[in-house]
Write a protein that holds these residues in place. Structure first.
Motif, PDB file in Angstrom:
ATOM      1  N   ASN A   1       0.832  -1.190   0.000  1.00 48.85           N
ATOM      2  CA  ASN A   1       0.000   0.000   0.000  1.00 48.85           C
ATOM      3  C   ASN A   1       0.875   1.251   0.000  1.00 48.85           C
ATOM      4  OD1 ASN A   1      -1.772   2.145   0.736  1.00 48.85           O
ATOM      5  ND2 ASN A   1      -3.174   0.651   1.612  1.00 48.85           N
ATOM      6  N   ARG A   2       0.583   2.164  -0.919  1.00 51.63           N
ATOM      7  CA  ARG A   2       1.419   3.347  -1.051  1.00 51.63           C
ATOM      8  C   ARG A   2       1.407   4.204   0.210  1.00 51.63           C
ATOM      9  NH1 ARG A   2       0.435   6.614  -6.500  1.00 51.63           N
ATOM     10  NH2 ARG A   2      -0.698   4.667  -6.889  1.00 51.63           N
ATOM     11  N   THR A   3       0.320   4.142   0.970  1.00 57.52           N
ATOM     12  CA  THR A   3       0.243   4.955   2.184  1.00 57.52           C
ATOM     13  C   THR A   3       1.187   4.465   3.278  1.00 57.52           C
ATOM     14  OG1 THR A   3      -1.599   3.596   3.009  1.00 57.52           O
ATOM     15  CG2 THR A   3      -2.160   5.571   1.756  1.00 57.52           C
ATOM     16  N   HIS A   4       1.706   3.249   3.127  1.00 60.75           N
ATOM     17  CA  HIS A   4       2.618   2.704   4.136  1.00 60.75           C
ATOM     18  C   HIS A   4       4.073   3.087   3.872  1.00 60.75           C
ATOM     19  CE1 HIS A   4      -0.528  -0.770   4.518  1.00 60.75           C
ATOM     20  NE2 HIS A   4      -0.963   0.365   5.025  1.00 60.75           N
ATOM     21  N   ILE A   5       4.366   3.574   2.670  1.00 64.42           N
ATOM     22  CA  ILE A   5       5.752   3.856   2.283  1.00 64.42           C
ATOM     23  C   ILE A   5       6.422   4.889   3.188  1.00 64.42           C
ATOM     24  CG2 ILE A   5       7.209   4.802   0.444  1.00 64.42           C
ATOM     25  CD1 ILE A   5       5.400   3.419  -1.568  1.00 64.42           C
ATOM     26  N   PRO A   6       5.748   6.011   3.550  1.00 69.87           N
ATOM     27  CA  PRO A   6       6.410   6.966   4.455  1.00 69.87           C
ATOM     28  C   PRO A   6       6.853   6.332   5.772  1.00 69.87           C
ATOM     29  CG  PRO A   6       4.504   7.986   3.441  1.00 69.87           C
ATOM     30  CD  PRO A   6       4.448   6.529   3.081  1.00 69.87           C
ATOM     31  N   GLY A   7       6.012   5.452   6.326  1.00 68.71           N
ATOM     32  CA  GLY A   7       6.390   4.780   7.573  1.00 68.71           C
ATOM     33  C   GLY A   7       7.568   3.864   7.394  1.00 68.71           C
ATOM     34  N   ILE A   8       7.604   3.134   6.286  1.00 67.07           N
ATOM     35  CA  ILE A   8       8.710   2.223   5.998  1.00 67.07           C
ATOM     36  C   ILE A   8       9.999   3.006   5.820  1.00 67.07           C
ATOM     37  CG2 ILE A   8       9.641   0.668   4.238  1.00 67.07           C
ATOM     38  CD1 ILE A   8       6.760  -0.348   3.833  1.00 67.07           C
ATOM     39  N   LEU A   9       9.928   4.120   5.082  1.00 65.97           N
ATOM     40  CA  LEU A   9      11.124   4.944   4.861  1.00 65.97           C
ATOM     41  C   LEU A   9      11.597   5.593   6.159  1.00 65.97           C
ATOM     42  CD1 LEU A   9      10.242   6.693   1.467  1.00 65.97           C
ATOM     43  CD2 LEU A   9      11.779   4.758   1.864  1.00 65.97           C
ATOM     44  N   ALA A  10      10.638   6.033   6.987  1.00 72.16           N
ATOM     45  CA  ALA A  10      11.008   6.651   8.263  1.00 72.16           C
ATOM     46  C   ALA A  10      11.707   5.645   9.166  1.00 72.16           C
ATOM     47  CB  ALA A  10       9.761   7.212   8.956  1.00 72.16           C
TER      48      ALA A  10
ATOM     49  N   ALA B   1      15.198   4.945   7.853  1.00 73.54           N
ATOM     50  CA  ALA B   1      16.082   6.090   8.109  1.00 73.54           C
ATOM     51  C   ALA B   1      16.532   6.128   9.561  1.00 73.54           C
ATOM     52  CB  ALA B   1      15.370   7.390   7.736  1.00 73.54           C
ATOM     53  N   ILE B   2      15.614   5.847  10.487  1.00 74.00           N
ATOM     54  CA  ILE B   2      15.955   5.852  11.910  1.00 74.00           C
ATOM     55  C   ILE B   2      16.957   4.751  12.231  1.00 74.00           C
ATOM     56  CG2 ILE B   2      15.039   5.367  14.222  1.00 74.00           C
ATOM     57  CD1 ILE B   2      12.465   6.829  13.315  1.00 74.00           C
ATOM     58  N   VAL B   3      16.729   3.559  11.691  1.00 74.61           N
ATOM     59  CA  VAL B   3      17.645   2.445  11.942  1.00 74.61           C
ATOM     60  C   VAL B   3      19.019   2.743  11.341  1.00 74.61           C
ATOM     61  CG1 VAL B   3      18.109   0.015  11.448  1.00 74.61           C
ATOM     62  CG2 VAL B   3      15.812   0.735  12.111  1.00 74.61           C
ATOM     63  N   LEU B   4      19.039   3.279  10.131  1.00 71.65           N
ATOM     64  CA  LEU B   4      20.313   3.615   9.490  1.00 71.65           C
ATOM     65  C   LEU B   4      21.059   4.679  10.284  1.00 71.65           C
ATOM     66  CD1 LEU B   4      22.313   3.468   7.134  1.00 71.65           C
ATOM     67  CD2 LEU B   4      20.875   5.122   5.915  1.00 71.65           C
ATOM     68  N   ALA B   5      20.352   5.744  10.655  1.00 71.54           N
ATOM     69  CA  ALA B   5      20.984   6.827  11.418  1.00 71.54           C
ATOM     70  C   ALA B   5      21.516   6.321  12.753  1.00 71.54           C
ATOM     71  CB  ALA B   5      19.986   7.957  11.636  1.00 71.54           C
ATOM     72  N   SER B   6      20.744   5.470  13.413  1.00 73.55           N
ATOM     73  CA  SER B   6      21.152   4.951  14.727  1.00 73.55           C
ATOM     74  C   SER B   6      22.387   4.074  14.616  1.00 73.55           C
ATOM     75  CB  SER B   6      19.997   4.165  15.359  1.00 73.55           C
ATOM     76  OG  SER B   6      18.873   4.994  15.550  1.00 73.55           O
ATOM     77  N   ASN B   7      22.476   3.276  13.541  1.00 77.10           N
ATOM     78  CA  ASN B   7      23.648   2.435  13.343  1.00 77.10           C
ATOM     79  C   ASN B   7      24.905   3.256  13.073  1.00 77.10           C
ATOM     80  OD1 ASN B   7      23.353  -0.776  13.002  1.00 77.10           O
ATOM     81  ND2 ASN B   7      21.393   0.210  12.583  1.00 77.10           N
ATOM     82  N   ILE B   8      24.730   4.428  12.493  1.00 80.33           N
ATOM     83  CA  ILE B   8      25.876   5.315  12.266  1.00 80.33           C
ATOM     84  C   ILE B   8      26.237   6.055  13.547  1.00 80.33           C
ATOM     85  CG2 ILE B   8      26.667   7.372  11.032  1.00 80.33           C
ATOM     86  CD1 ILE B   8      24.897   6.456   8.678  1.00 80.33           C
ATOM     87  N   LEU B   9      25.226   6.618  14.209  1.00 81.91           N
ATOM     88  CA  LEU B   9      25.467   7.459  15.383  1.00 81.91           C
ATOM     89  C   LEU B   9      25.916   6.673  16.605  1.00 81.91           C
ATOM     90  CD1 LEU B   9      22.469   9.931  15.003  1.00 81.91           C
ATOM     91  CD2 LEU B   9      24.888  10.377  14.567  1.00 81.91           C
TER      92      LEU B   9
ATOM     93  N   TYR C   1      17.394   6.075  18.041  1.00 83.03           N
ATOM     94  CA  TYR C   1      16.748   4.763  17.934  1.00 83.03           C
ATOM     95  C   TYR C   1      15.361   4.694  18.589  1.00 83.03           C
ATOM     96  CZ  TYR C   1      15.625  -0.105  18.596  1.00 83.03           C
ATOM     97  OH  TYR C   1      14.953  -1.297  18.613  1.00 83.03           O
ATOM     98  N   PRO C   2      15.140   5.299  19.773  1.00 83.73           N
ATOM     99  CA  PRO C   2      13.815   5.175  20.400  1.00 83.73           C
ATOM    100  C   PRO C   2      12.660   5.674  19.532  1.00 83.73           C
ATOM    101  CG  PRO C   2      15.409   5.926  22.014  1.00 83.73           C
ATOM    102  CD  PRO C   2      16.097   5.969  20.684  1.00 83.73           C
ATOM    103  N   PHE C   3      12.943   6.536  18.561  1.00 82.53           N
ATOM    104  CA  PHE C   3      11.873   7.044  17.710  1.00 82.53           C
ATOM    105  C   PHE C   3      11.360   5.975  16.750  1.00 82.53           C
ATOM    106  CE2 PHE C   3      13.745  11.008  19.216  1.00 82.53           C
ATOM    107  CZ  PHE C   3      12.589  11.691  19.577  1.00 82.53           C
ATOM    108  N   ALA C   4      12.059   4.832  16.699  1.00 81.31           N
ATOM    109  CA  ALA C   4      11.528   3.705  15.927  1.00 81.31           C
ATOM    110  C   ALA C   4      10.192   3.262  16.516  1.00 81.31           C
ATOM    111  CB  ALA C   4      12.524   2.542  15.942  1.00 81.31           C
TER     112      ALA C   4
END
Length: 207
Positions: A2-11, A14-22, A38-41
């Motif tokens: 569902n296209r409406t789920h894409i923003p959540g998947i991308l968010a 992004a949070i997991v990627l950023a957390s793994n870097i930070l 990470y907690p914002f996941a």
């Protein structure tokens, strides 16, 4: 999908990627910068759960898990000052903690969704955050689980020190985990504000 789920998947990705870097960068004595992203996941999972239901929320969790696995695989190939940035124990602990914690969050939220608006996101995040911290730090650093990766020396994490520098004597990893848990609990309360705002916008009737 569902296209409406894409923003959540991308968010979530992004949070997991950023957390793994930070997580590679220290913040004070007990934390890394990743502890604050990470907690914002849990916020993403809870918004998806409230707006679209438990099924789509689980899809977002899977997207975050896959992103985390990819980050871990890359991290094992990057050699830092003390060896690979991501050890086997950290990779297993991170993946298992994320999956169990997030799926628990989804289940608890779904069970409580009929109550006051803040009840489900707060309680589910508290449950998930506690599981996440306990599972990750135990698997990654506890001396009793050294059989997972015998070649990985975690003696530094098991040095007995006062809890957060002032409490009873505990292994260092317990202080690291406790500090991480306190940040998660604090952000669980703070995240109620964006949760309310985002859910309100996504569920507002079209004009």
């Amino acid at each position: 999908m569902n296209r409406t789920h894409i923003p959540g998947i991308l968010a979530m990705a992004a949070i997991v990627l950023a957390s793994n870097i930070l997580v590679q960068f220290l913040f004070g004595q007990w934390l890394t910068w990743g502890a604050f992203t990470y907690p914002f996941a849990f916020l993403v999972t809870d918004v998806m759960n409230r707006v679209y239901g438990a099924g789509p929320a689980r899809k977002v969790v899977v997207a975050g898990f896959v992103t985390g696995v990819i980050c871990s695989l890359i991290g094992t190939q990057i050699i830092g000052e003390f060896g690979p940035l991501v050890t086997l124990r950290i990779a297993i602990g991170s993946g298992l903690a994320f999956l169990v914690a997030q799926l628990t969050d989804v289940a608890v939220f779904d069970r409580l969704r009929g109550g006051k608006w803040w009840h489900a996101p707060l309680v589910s995040t508290l449950f998930g955050s506690s599981l996440d911290t306990a599972i990750f730090f135990s698997i990654a650093f506890a001396s009793g689980l050294s059989f997972i990766e015998p070649a990985n020396d975690v003696s530094w994490a098991n040095e007995a020190l006062p809890l957060l520098g002032a409490g009873p004597m505990v292994p260092l990893w317990v202080s690291l985990g406790f500090a991480d848990w306190l940040v998660k609990l604090s952000l669980a309360l703070i995240a109620l504000v964006p949760f309310r705002i985002i859910v309100g916008k996504l569920t507002a009737p079209a004009t």
